[in-house]
Design an enzyme around this catalytic site. Structure first.
Site, PDB file in Angstrom:
ATOM      1  CB  SER A 133      35.729  25.169  18.073  1.00 41.06           C
ATOM      2  OG  SER A 133      36.760  26.140  18.119  1.00 41.06           O
ATOM      3  N   GLY A 134      38.591  24.073  18.839  1.00 41.01           N
ATOM      4  CA  GLY A 134      39.631  24.033  19.864  1.00 41.01           C
ATOM      5  C   GLY A 134      40.909  23.415  19.338  1.00 41.01           C
TER       6      GLY A 134
ATOM      7  CG  MET B 125      40.968  17.990  14.313  1.00 44.57           C
ATOM      8  SD  MET B 125      41.155  19.009  15.787  1.00 44.57           S
ATOM      9  CE  MET B 125      39.460  19.273  16.250  1.00 44.57           C
TER      10      MET B 125
ATOM     11  CE  LYS C 292      34.902  24.545  14.562  1.00 46.57           C
ATOM     12  NZ  LYS C 292      35.818  24.713  13.526  1.00 46.57           N
TER      13      LYS C 292
ATOM     14  CB  ALA D 143      35.677  18.964   5.377  1.00 50.75           C
TER      15      ALA D 143
ATOM     16  CG  HIS E 193      33.884  29.291  16.612  1.00 51.27           C
ATOM     17  ND1 HIS E 193      35.058  28.910  15.992  1.00 51.27           N
ATOM     18  CD2 HIS E 193      34.193  29.454  17.917  1.00 51.27           C
ATOM     19  CE1 HIS E 193      36.028  28.850  16.880  1.00 51.27           C
ATOM     20  NE2 HIS E 193      35.527  29.166  18.062  1.00 51.27           N
ATOM     21  CG  ASN E 194      35.927  28.081  12.215  1.00 52.78           C
ATOM     22  OD1 ASN E 194      35.689  27.891  13.401  1.00 52.78           O
ATOM     23  ND2 ASN E 194      36.496  27.166  11.463  1.00 52.78           N
TER      24      ASN E 194
ATOM     25  CG  ASN F  26      36.113  22.837  10.398  1.00 51.21           C
ATOM     26  OD1 ASN F  26      35.369  22.859  11.375  1.00 51.21           O
ATOM     27  ND2 ASN F  26      37.332  23.332  10.425  1.00 51.21           N
TER      28      ASN F  26
ATOM     29  CD  GLU G 199      39.586  30.518  14.784  1.00 50.82           C
ATOM     30  OE1 GLU G 199      38.620  29.764  14.989  1.00 50.82           O
ATOM     31  OE2 GLU G 199      40.689  30.096  14.404  1.00 50.82           O
TER      32      GLU G 199
HETATM   33  P1  NAP Z   1      44.221  15.180   9.178  1.00 51.80           P
HETATM   34  O1  NAP Z   1      45.135  15.163  10.326  1.00 51.80           O
HETATM   35  O2  NAP Z   1      44.744  15.614   7.844  1.00 51.80           O
HETATM   36  O3  NAP Z   1      43.597  13.713   9.024  1.00 51.80           O
HETATM   37  C1  NAP Z   1      42.780  13.398   7.959  1.00 51.80           C
HETATM   38  C2  NAP Z   1      42.061  12.085   8.266  1.00 51.80           C
HETATM   39  O4  NAP Z   1      41.096  11.890   7.205  1.00 51.80           O
HETATM   40  C3  NAP Z   1      42.966  10.855   8.262  1.00 51.80           C
HETATM   41  O5  NAP Z   1      42.527   9.956   9.237  1.00 51.80           O
HETATM   42  C4  NAP Z   1      42.739  10.294   6.840  1.00 51.80           C
HETATM   43  O6  NAP Z   1      42.974   8.900   6.767  1.00 51.80           O
HETATM   44  C5  NAP Z   1      41.277  10.588   6.675  1.00 51.80           C
HETATM   45  N1  NAP Z   1      40.859  10.611   5.272  1.00 51.80           N
HETATM   46  C6  NAP Z   1      41.242  11.458   4.300  1.00 51.80           C
HETATM   47  N2  NAP Z   1      40.606  11.167   3.149  1.00 51.80           N
HETATM   48  C7  NAP Z   1      39.804  10.105   3.410  1.00 51.80           C
HETATM   49  C8  NAP Z   1      38.891   9.355   2.629  1.00 51.80           C
HETATM   50  N3  NAP Z   1      38.679   9.640   1.338  1.00 51.80           N
HETATM   51  N4  NAP Z   1      38.217   8.341   3.230  1.00 51.80           N
HETATM   52  C9  NAP Z   1      38.427   8.027   4.529  1.00 51.80           C
HETATM   53  N5  NAP Z   1      39.290   8.700   5.319  1.00 51.80           N
HETATM   54  C10 NAP Z   1      39.956   9.743   4.761  1.00 51.80           C
HETATM   55  O7  NAP Z   1      42.919  16.098   9.431  1.00 51.80           O
HETATM   56  P2  NAP Z   1      42.427  16.795  10.800  1.00 51.80           P
HETATM   57  O8  NAP Z   1      43.207  18.042  11.049  1.00 51.80           O
HETATM   58  O9  NAP Z   1      42.317  15.777  11.867  1.00 51.80           O
HETATM   59  O10 NAP Z   1      40.964  17.291  10.364  1.00 51.80           O
HETATM   60  C11 NAP Z   1      39.843  16.432  10.331  1.00 51.80           C
HETATM   61  C12 NAP Z   1      38.596  17.308  10.229  1.00 51.80           C
HETATM   62  O11 NAP Z   1      38.512  18.147  11.382  1.00 51.80           O
HETATM   63  C13 NAP Z   1      38.579  18.242   9.023  1.00 51.80           C
HETATM   64  O12 NAP Z   1      37.263  18.387   8.581  1.00 51.80           O
HETATM   65  C14 NAP Z   1      39.045  19.545   9.619  1.00 51.80           C
HETATM   66  O13 NAP Z   1      38.637  20.668   8.877  1.00 51.80           O
HETATM   67  C15 NAP Z   1      38.376  19.509  10.987  1.00 51.80           C
HETATM   68  N6  NAP Z   1      38.975  20.351  12.030  1.00 51.80           N
HETATM   69  C16 NAP Z   1      40.306  20.453  12.143  1.00 51.80           C
HETATM   70  C17 NAP Z   1      40.839  21.250  13.149  1.00 51.80           C
HETATM   71  C18 NAP Z   1      42.326  21.354  13.356  1.00 51.80           C
HETATM   72  O14 NAP Z   1      42.738  22.217  14.137  1.00 51.80           O
HETATM   73  N7  NAP Z   1      43.132  20.518  12.720  1.00 51.80           N
HETATM   74  C19 NAP Z   1      39.990  21.932  14.031  1.00 51.80           C
HETATM   75  C20 NAP Z   1      38.620  21.767  13.912  1.00 51.80           C
HETATM   76  C21 NAP Z   1      38.117  20.976  12.897  1.00 51.80           C
HETATM   77  P3  NAP Z   1      44.396   8.307   6.276  1.00 51.80           P
HETATM   78  O15 NAP Z   1      45.227   8.152   7.524  1.00 51.80           O
HETATM   79  O16 NAP Z   1      44.034   7.016   5.649  1.00 51.80           O
HETATM   80  O17 NAP Z   1      44.976   9.296   5.306  1.00 51.80           O
END
Ligand code: NAP
Length: 459
Positions: free
Chosen positions: A130-131, A14, A184, A78, A187-188, A104, A191
């Site tokens: 979202s998206g 994201m 949000k 999160a 919304h989920n 999230n 969904e």
């Molecule tokens: P992701 O691809 O798994 O990436 C996780 C990120 O968090 C990485 O940059 C990781 O850094 C970092 N991280 C993990 N633990 C950490 C810590 N203790 N301290 C600092 N950084 C840390 O996750 P994502 O899908 O982008 O999701 C990010 C957020 O957006 C979550 O809250 C998720 O629920 C929300 N979200 C996701 C979606 C979706 O479709 N994926 C949609 C809406 C909202 P490293 O590279 O160092 O591991």
């Protein structure tokens, strides 16, 4: 070097897409990731946009790269990770800098984070995005909670990156502290219900009418041209028509039927219960996922109980398929009505003044539940923002009257056949209960007394 307008921490799925979107819209952005190698990799992938992005390897470098007062988006896993990241960032920030949690988050955690920062010079925004990956890259729907002042600081950049519906940006300030993350979450939850109902209709077509995935895909494709037009119906057609390259079978037939969940659907159901609002469609969807995950138990139970003999398929197949379309619409109305009722009650409980027409407005594009239907909800709430329930607005009441017969016929068939339809059946029960006055004819001259269940102490 020219300072960045905004910063972003977390270059996962994201965060990296959101950062590219921000840069593409002409905003200079500083980025930081816990694992520095990912920052370098990201800059390498950014192509022409790399000139707009300042990649930083330390927090100090990152903070210095942003123009004060600094808005900093935290888009990481999160939960506890966010608290750790905020604690690491805080000593480096100055008066009026804004930490923005865009993951999230549970809105209760967001409220707690606001309270924690209350004695500092730094402000906080809880922002629902979202998206998914596509939305983050090309235009998400963005739900903001925080002070109006901090919103004003980030409004231009968020407006530039948000999805647009008829040129209107799908971003809004919804209220203080946890308002954005609460909306949000709901919304989920909606969904979840939407997807569960689509899956149930698919199950009826597959197991009741013995149709193939591709044939069912065609039906969803047709429906996407009508009143059900939406992103979820559109991708259902695509998913059902996809084939597994290894076996040549329909992809949906080779995927293990065991769903997982990350929590937002469950939080929606919990908050609905806390607020004493009926959200049976969302609850049914969460329970559906839980039961689906018990694959081994389900296999054992089928051996024990067998499956009920299927009664004859409906004689007029075309009429039944038309009923399915209307039933899905009716059930969708119930799920959205429930979601909006939860938000309306939360708005009162947490003093947010959540603007219902605006919420429907910013869900019309960018987010996963985007649909033509949300445009109709926007119109209904714009005409009557304080209505008790979406189903009693003139436009939706007319739709319910037109479609609830189809929902009744559709639910009756799988109930007799032993096909599970928990969300569709719950929608029907919701209408049937909501519209029945029962003993709602109080003694003449004596008004019926109303209690809010949440105000009663139940032993
Ligand atoms: P992701 O691809 O798994 O990436 C996780 C990120 O968090 C990485 O940059 C990781 O850094 C970092 N991280 C993990 N633990 C950490 C810590 N203790 N301290 C600092 N950084 C840390 O996750 P994502 O899908 O982008 O999701 C990010 C957020 O957006 C979550 O809250 C998720 O629920 C929300 N979200 C996701 C979606 C979706 O479709 N994926 C949609 C809406 C909202 P490293 O590279 O160092 O591991």
């Amino acid at each position: 070097m020219q300072q960045a307008e905004i910063g972003l921490i977390g270059l996962g799925v994201m965060g990296s897409n959101l950062a590219l979107n921000i840069a593409e819209k002409g905003n200079r952005i500083a980025v930081f990731n816990r694992t520095p190698a990912r920052t370098d990799e990201f800059l390498g992938e950014a192509g022409d946009l790399a000139g707009q992005i300042i990649g930083c390897h330390t927090i100090e470098e990152f903070v210095a790269a942003i123009r004060p007062p600094r808005p900093i988006i935290i888009m990481i896993k999160a939960g506890e990770a966010v608290d750790q990241q905020m604690a690491a960032l805080l000593p480096h920030l100055a008066k009026n800098d804004i930490m923005i949690d865009a993951g999230n988050a549970n809105f209760r955690d967001t409220v707690a984070r606001f309270e924690k920062l209350a004695g500092t010079d730094v402000t906080f925004i809880g922002m629902g995005v979202s998206g998914g990956e596509e939305g983050a890259r090309h235009g998400p729907s963005i739900m903001v909670g925080g002070t109006e002042e901090s919103w004003k600081r980030v409004e231009p950049v968020l407006t530039s990156i948000a999805a647009k519906f008829n040129d209107e940006p799908c971003v809004a300030w919804l209220g203080t502290d946890g308002a954005g993350h609460f909306v949000k979450t709901i919304h989920n939850g909606i969904e979840y219900a939407d997807m569960q109902m689509i899956a149930e209709i698919y199950g009826i077509l597959r197991d009741g009418l013995k149709m193939s995935a591709a044939e069912i895909g065609d039906i969803f494709g047709q429906w996407n041209k009508g009143r059900l037009n939406s992103y979820l119906i559109e991708i259902t057609e695509k998913v059902l028509k996809a084939t597994d390259p290894e076996t040549g079978k329909a992809m949906v037939d080779v995927i293990v039927d065991s769903a997982g969940q990350k929590g937002t659907g469950k939080w929606s159901a919990i908050e609905a219960q806390n607020l004493a609002v009926a959200a049976s469609g969302i609850e049914a969807a969460v329970a559906g996922r839980v039961l689906s995950s018990l694959r081994e138990e389900r296999i054992a139970a089928e051996k024990l109980f067998g499956l009920p003999g299927l009664p004859e398929a409906p004689k007029d197949k075309a009429a039944f398929i038309a009923d399915l379309e209307n039933a899905l619409l009716a059930a969708k109305i119930a799920a959205y009505a429930q979601g909006f009722a939860v938000m309306s009650s939360a708005s009162e409980e947490f003093n947010w003044s959540l603007p219902m027409p605006t919420i429907a407005n910013i869900w019309r594009a960018g987010c996963i539940i985007r649909s033509q239907f949300l445009d109709e909800i926007t119109a209904a709430f714009t005409k009557d923002p304080d209505v008790a329930n979406l189903v009693v607005t003139p436009a939706f009441a007319a739709m319910v009257k037109e479609t609830d017969g189809a929902l009744r016929r559709v639910v009756a068939h799988p109930v007799l056949s032993g096909l599970p339809v928990p969300a569709l059946a719950s929608a029907l029960s919701y209408f049937d209960t909501y519209r029945r006055s029962g003993n709602g004819h109080p003694l003449e001259g004596e008004p019926a007394r109303r209690f809010r269940l949440s105000r009663l102490r139940l032993a």
